[in-house]
Write a protein that holds these residues in place. Structure first.
Motif: not given
Ligand code: PHE
Length: 414
Positions: A15, A21, A64, A66-68, A71-72, A92, A96-97, A100
């Motif tokens: 990623y 980050t 997974s 790892i979500v956007t 979504k969360n 983070y 973008e991701s 969760r």
């Protein structure tokens, strides 16, 4: 941050990193452990116990982490300025991701599959303090039940309510209830008042019955009834919303959050003509009570003295193997001018010494009246679960922490 690698590898995928980050190596390492799928791990045993209680629900896992952020948060109606979105509270991977922060992040996709009774277990991630009940990775189980808002759907609901009421009437449980709805905990306009009242009743009966299955005869004594308390709550994606607490060892313990699912979720999932309730519970908190596990770090232990104590399908009392002596050390420093969040200190400690930090507390803080500089003092309690730490070892760990605090955050050690 200067010197930040341009990519990070998580679950076998690269990623790109950016200025959002904030996931640390100590956290990245936890992805994919899947403790809740191990049949003789307390978290796995508890998952199976709840799944067998809701035996006609479809059980999901393995989504997974790892979500956007959509979504969360957004899909669930979290406002743009909700504190949970802050870099100080969530991990983070990049803009973008993220990891969760709750299993509710998967509500829309599971409803969209057409599942009408479902459970979903997974690891969730939140930046938090360090002590015996908090860990930045923990586990939640989400559950939901969908009804058709038609006369047939409501008949099914009535029958289920009658069956559950009868079961609970014969059980040793005392419930402190709240009204099904109130002006501060309103029924959304997609529900008729009458249907919503029956749905909330179904939610309450279903979860009281789960509490009985988990704690009945365990919290309190065999003769003492199980005490369950319902409290009005707020979540952006349910209304009315509630929290459920159980009385254990003289204290009320928060077990779960729940409510009637808001229209936004049902619409995004393409089931606008259905209604549903949903709940989300934390597995560690419950497992610590049921198995008498004193420290949340133990769930991550690979020590056979921990793992070999448990049997699939069985709740047993954890027998503490010798607790090794703790060793606490303090560090005082002046903050950099841009300030420093407590959670940044906690994550750094985790990153440098891993689970050898039992807890970290801010024990002093003041702002100098003349210079306006702020000083803080943190006390780190070092304790290994597997061996006795010598003072030299603790000193070496502490020196690493101090060096990293200075190098990464520019604090001035006092
Ligand atoms: N996701 C919520 C939390 O983590 C719990 C919840 C789940 C509340 C489902 C309502 C419905 O706190």
């Amino acid at each position: 941050a200067p010197g930040r690698p341009t990519t990070t590898n998580l679950l076998g995928k690269e990623y790109p990193t950016d200025d959002k980050t904030n996931i640390t190596p100590a956290i990245a390492e936890k992805l994919g452990r899947k403790l809740y799928l191990q049949p003789s791990h307390p978290l796995g045993i508890l998952r199976e116990l709840i799944e067998s209680h809701f035996n006609n629900f479809t059980a999901h896992s393995g989504f997974s982490p790892i979500v956007t952020p959509a979504k969360n948060f957004d899909d669930l109606g979290f406002p743009a300025d909700h504190p949970g979105r802050a870099l100080s509270d969530s991990y983070y991977i990049n803009n973008e991701s993220m990891l969760r922060t709750h299993t509710s992040a998967h509500e829309v996709e599971v409803f969209a599959r057409g599942d009408r009774r479902w459970l979903l277990t997974s690891d969730v991630y939140r930046r938090d303090e360090i002590d015996s009940t908090h860990y930045p990775v923990f586990h939640q189980m989400e559950g939901a039940r969908v009804f058709r808002s038609t006369p047939e759907g409501m008949t099914e609901l009535e029958q289920d309510n009658a069956r559950l009421s009868e079961h609970l009437a014969q059980s040793n449980i005392v419930i402190e209830d709240v009204p099904h709805s109130s002006p501060t905990n309103p029924i959304p306009s997609i529900y008729s008042n009458h249907d919503a009242e029956r749905m909330v009743l179904n939610l309450k009966l279903s979860l009281n019955s789960l509490m009985l299955a988990l704690f009945g005869g365990r919290a309190g004594s065999a003769e003492e009834p199980l005490r369950v308390r319902w409290i009005e709550a707020y979540f952006p994606f349910t209304s009315p919303s509630f929290e459920v607490e159980v009385f254990f060892h003289g204290k009320w313990i928060e077990i779960l959050g729940c409510g009637l699912v808001q229209q936004r979720t049902l619409q995004l999932a393409n089931i606008p003509h259905d209604v549903s309730w949903a709940f989300g519970l934390g597995l560690e908190r419950i497992a610590m009570i049921l198995f008498a596990i004193p420290d949340i770090r133990l769930f991550w232990s690979t020590d056979s003295r921990f793992l070999d104590q448990f049997t699939p399908g069985k709740i047993s009392t954890f027998k503490s193997y010798s607790k090794y002596p703790p060793c606490h050390k303090d560090v005082s420093f002046w903050l950099p001018s841009e300030g420093l969040h407590d959670n940044d200190v906690f994550d750094l400690v985790r990153d440098v010494v891993g689970d050898l930090a039992e807890d970290v507390k801010m024990i002093d803080g003041f702002t100098h009246p003349k210079t306006q500089r702020t000083s803080r003092c943190y006390r780190i309690n070092y304790r290994s679960m597997d061996k006795s730490l010598s003072n030299d070892e603790a000193n070496a760990l502490h020196t690493d922490v101090i060096t990293q605090l200075r190098d990464r955050f520019g604090v001035e050690i006092r």
